[in-house]
Design an enzyme around this catalytic site. Sequence first.
Site, mmCIF file in Angstrom:
data_model
loop_
_atom_site.group_PDB
_atom_site.id
_atom_site.type_symbol
_atom_site.label_atom_id
_atom_site.label_comp_id
_atom_site.label_asym_id
_atom_site.label_seq_id
_atom_site.Cartn_x
_atom_site.Cartn_y
_atom_site.Cartn_z
ATOM 1 N N GLU A 25 -5.440 -0.375 4.412
ATOM 2 C CA GLU A 25 -4.460 -0.154 3.337
ATOM 3 C C GLU A 25 -3.563 -1.382 3.113
ATOM 4 O O GLU A 25 -3.525 -2.306 3.948
ATOM 5 C CB GLU A 25 -3.597 1.064 3.649
ATOM 6 N N LYS A 160 4.710 9.217 13.250
ATOM 7 C CA LYS A 160 6.045 8.877 13.772
ATOM 8 C C LYS A 160 6.943 10.078 13.715
ATOM 9 O O LYS A 160 6.824 10.881 12.793
ATOM 10 C CB LYS A 160 6.673 7.852 12.840
HETATM 11 N N1 PSU Z 1 3.888 5.370 8.246
HETATM 12 C C1 PSU Z 1 3.906 4.259 9.013
HETATM 13 N N2 PSU Z 1 3.684 3.059 8.441
HETATM 14 C C2 PSU Z 1 3.434 2.924 7.111
HETATM 15 C C3 PSU Z 1 3.394 4.114 6.307
HETATM 16 C C4 PSU Z 1 3.623 5.307 6.908
HETATM 17 O O1 PSU Z 1 4.116 4.379 10.191
HETATM 18 O O2 PSU Z 1 3.258 1.795 6.619
HETATM 19 C C5 PSU Z 1 3.075 3.994 4.845
HETATM 20 C C6 PSU Z 1 1.591 4.329 4.615
HETATM 21 O O3 PSU Z 1 1.094 3.532 3.555
HETATM 22 C C7 PSU Z 1 1.644 5.778 4.175
HETATM 23 C C8 PSU Z 1 2.916 5.782 3.374
HETATM 24 O O4 PSU Z 1 0.535 6.190 3.416
HETATM 25 O O5 PSU Z 1 3.811 4.953 4.110
HETATM 26 C C9 PSU Z 1 3.471 7.171 3.199
HETATM 27 O O6 PSU Z 1 4.517 7.135 2.295
HETATM 28 P P1 PSU Z 1 5.131 8.503 1.730
HETATM 29 O O7 PSU Z 1 5.745 9.163 2.922
HETATM 30 O O8 PSU Z 1 6.117 8.087 0.702
HETATM 31 O O9 PSU Z 1 3.976 9.279 1.175
#
Ligand code: PSU
Length: 307
Positions: A25, A160
């Site tokens: 990603e 996390k």
């Molecule tokens: N969690 C992490 N590192 C990240 C992300 C999430 O520990 O970089 C990023 C990933 O790209 C994930 C996104 O898909 O954040 C999720 O964002 P949201 O909670 O806004 O959907």
Amino acid sequence: MNKYLEISPEVKKALEENRPVVALESTIISHGMPYPQNVETALRVEQTIRENGAVPATIAIIGGKLKAGLSKEEIEYLGKKGTKVSKASRRDLPVLVSKGEDGATTVATTMIIASMAGISIFATGGIGGVHRGAEITMDISADLEELAMTPVMVVCAGAKSILDLGLTLEYLETKGVPVIGYRTEELPAFYTRKSGFSVDYRLDSPKELACAFAAKKSMGLRGGMLVTNPIPEEYSMNADVINEAIDRAVEESRKLGIRGKETTPYLLAKIKDITGGESLDSNIHLVLNNAALAAKTACEYVKLGRD
Ligand code: PSU
Ligand code: MN
């Protein structure tokens, strides 16, 4: 094939020859880590995938094109531009693409583009999930819906505790997404190897992972599979230190009224500030660890034949 999709020549050739490919990603590059560590890490992750026998396909939206496989220059461009690149989840695709803009793909969008390109295995750090306090905010990442719908295996280091891990697991259960622990019965919590929550199944080899995913696909069950791979012991953080940093970050984001797509990047950056960079180091190593496992699994997966 859809006119917005652009598969790099190397990735295209590998797919045509049924060689292993691993998707990566780009939100982690533009929004998840600071420059220049983001670019260095993205290139090291690609290298790790090659060393383990697969071809890396870093995914992003550049000039409105859905790209599977980026050049070094494109990775450098996304890393330097950082948070000025839109964080692109499923709902962002139509406008970004029609306007010819750039987007850093989240887990959800990376799964979508990987699936369009014919890539089945994807490595990342952490996924989005059900946020703490979601019973009020309804903040549930689109990543979970994507796992329910799109046939891609996602290899991560668990979730996390910026998220409500219990609710995240409940949501995945409802949506029929298998949550696999790689050589563990316990869901890893990203920076630490343990969370206090159980995974659905423990599997112990890349071959077992590949077989389970292949079985899911050949039964015609839609959606992906979540593989959780604990951070190597030597890079894992002290649970009290990291949990305190997370609690402080969550509290701060509430005070500031951070909402929507800003929440996750805000929390990640804040945790990094509070822990003085230790969390960044752990983050880098767990991504490399996931890349190696995903590549080995992709090697097993191609041996099973394409479906
Ligand atoms: N969690 C992490 N590192 C990240 C992300 C999430 O520990 O970089 C990023 C990933 O790209 C994930 C996104 O898909 O954040 C999720 O964002 P949201 O909670 O806004 O959907
Ligand atoms: Mn959200």
